[in-house]
Motif scaffolding. Structure first.
Motif, PDB file in Angstrom:
ATOM      1  N   GLU A  24      38.881  38.335  34.341  1.00 59.35           N
ATOM      2  CA  GLU A  24      37.431  38.210  34.137  1.00 59.35           C
ATOM      3  C   GLU A  24      36.723  39.308  34.905  1.00 59.35           C
ATOM      4  OE1 GLU A  24      35.608  34.378  34.629  1.00 59.35           O
ATOM      5  OE2 GLU A  24      37.525  33.386  34.289  1.00 59.35           O
ATOM      6  N   TYR A  25      35.595  39.744  34.375  1.00 59.83           N
ATOM      7  CA  TYR A  25      34.802  40.790  35.013  1.00 59.83           C
ATOM      8  C   TYR A  25      33.450  40.207  35.413  1.00 59.83           C
ATOM      9  CZ  TYR A  25      38.402  43.879  33.268  1.00 59.83           C
ATOM     10  OH  TYR A  25      39.607  44.477  33.028  1.00 59.83           O
ATOM     11  N   HIS A  26      33.147  40.270  36.692  1.00 63.28           N
ATOM     12  CA  HIS A  26      31.869  39.780  37.207  1.00 63.28           C
ATOM     13  C   HIS A  26      30.759  40.706  36.720  1.00 63.28           C
ATOM     14  CE1 HIS A  26      28.807  38.578  40.085  1.00 63.28           C
ATOM     15  NE2 HIS A  26      29.554  37.518  40.346  1.00 63.28           N
ATOM     16  N   PHE A  29      30.317  43.904  38.584  1.00 58.82           N
ATOM     17  CA  PHE A  29      31.222  45.001  38.258  1.00 58.82           C
ATOM     18  C   PHE A  29      30.583  45.938  37.227  1.00 58.82           C
ATOM     19  CE2 PHE A  29      34.361  46.571  35.186  1.00 58.82           C
ATOM     20  CZ  PHE A  29      35.099  47.422  35.990  1.00 58.82           C
ATOM     21  N   CYS A  33      29.510  49.850  37.737  1.00 60.16           N
ATOM     22  CA  CYS A  33      30.055  50.904  36.876  1.00 60.16           C
ATOM     23  C   CYS A  33      28.939  51.807  36.373  1.00 60.16           C
ATOM     24  CB  CYS A  33      30.818  50.302  35.695  1.00 60.16           C
ATOM     25  SG  CYS A  33      32.458  49.698  36.101  1.00 60.16           S
ATOM     26  N   PRO A  40      34.469  51.797  32.741  1.00 58.54           N
ATOM     27  CA  PRO A  40      35.266  50.584  32.972  1.00 58.54           C
ATOM     28  C   PRO A  40      36.744  50.761  32.626  1.00 58.54           C
ATOM     29  CG  PRO A  40      33.192  50.002  31.950  1.00 58.54           C
ATOM     30  CD  PRO A  40      33.279  51.503  31.933  1.00 58.54           C
ATOM     31  N   GLN A  44      39.981  49.845  34.887  1.00 51.15           N
ATOM     32  CA  GLN A  44      41.099  49.054  34.372  1.00 51.15           C
ATOM     33  C   GLN A  44      42.421  49.806  34.563  1.00 51.15           C
ATOM     34  OE1 GLN A  44      41.860  48.011  30.076  1.00 51.15           O
ATOM     35  NE2 GLN A  44      41.091  46.051  30.858  1.00 51.15           N
ATOM     36  N   VAL A  94      37.440  40.445  38.665  1.00 48.94           N
ATOM     37  CA  VAL A  94      37.149  41.811  39.088  1.00 48.94           C
ATOM     38  C   VAL A  94      35.700  41.824  39.558  1.00 48.94           C
ATOM     39  CG1 VAL A  94      37.121  44.230  38.397  1.00 48.94           C
ATOM     40  CG2 VAL A  94      38.808  42.661  37.394  1.00 48.94           C
TER      41      VAL A  94
END
Length: 102
Positions: A24-26, A29, A33, A40, A44, A94
């Motif tokens: 999962e991406y908060h 994040f 970016c 992103p 990754q 993340v």
């Protein structure tokens, strides 16, 4: 809370999450970016190929261990640090991305 993991165990668990778990991406994040001009996909790449050099840090506010995964994506001059935490043994969150100042 997932208990504190060694650097190598955290890295193994992270890679397992990419294979058969949940990544999962908060929203923080995505915001970082944009602000730091980081693709992103580069972050990754670091998560998939990078190394955890520093010991984990306990975030007392959220009672979670945080790990910094470091690496240099292809076609990028600077190294990145991507901060993660494990929500469950098969779920990684993340949190943010930083440019390495070295």
């Amino acid at each position: 809370m997932v208990p504190r993991l060694s650097k190598s165990d955290a890295l193994k668990l992270l890679r397992e999450c990419f294979k058969s778990g949940v990544v999962e991406y908060h929203p923080h994040f995505a915001q970082r970016c944009r602000e730091r001009d980081v693709d992103p996909a580069d972050a990754q790449f670091v998560l998939r190929k990078g190394i955890i050099y520093d010991e984990p840090e306990l975030d007392v506010r959220f009672q979670e261990w945080r790990y910094k995964v470091e690496g240099k994506p292809p076609d990028r001059e600077k190294r990145l640090k991507v901060v993660i935490t494990f929500m469950e043994r098969d779920e990684v969150l993340v949190i943010t991305v930083m440019l390495d100042k070295r």
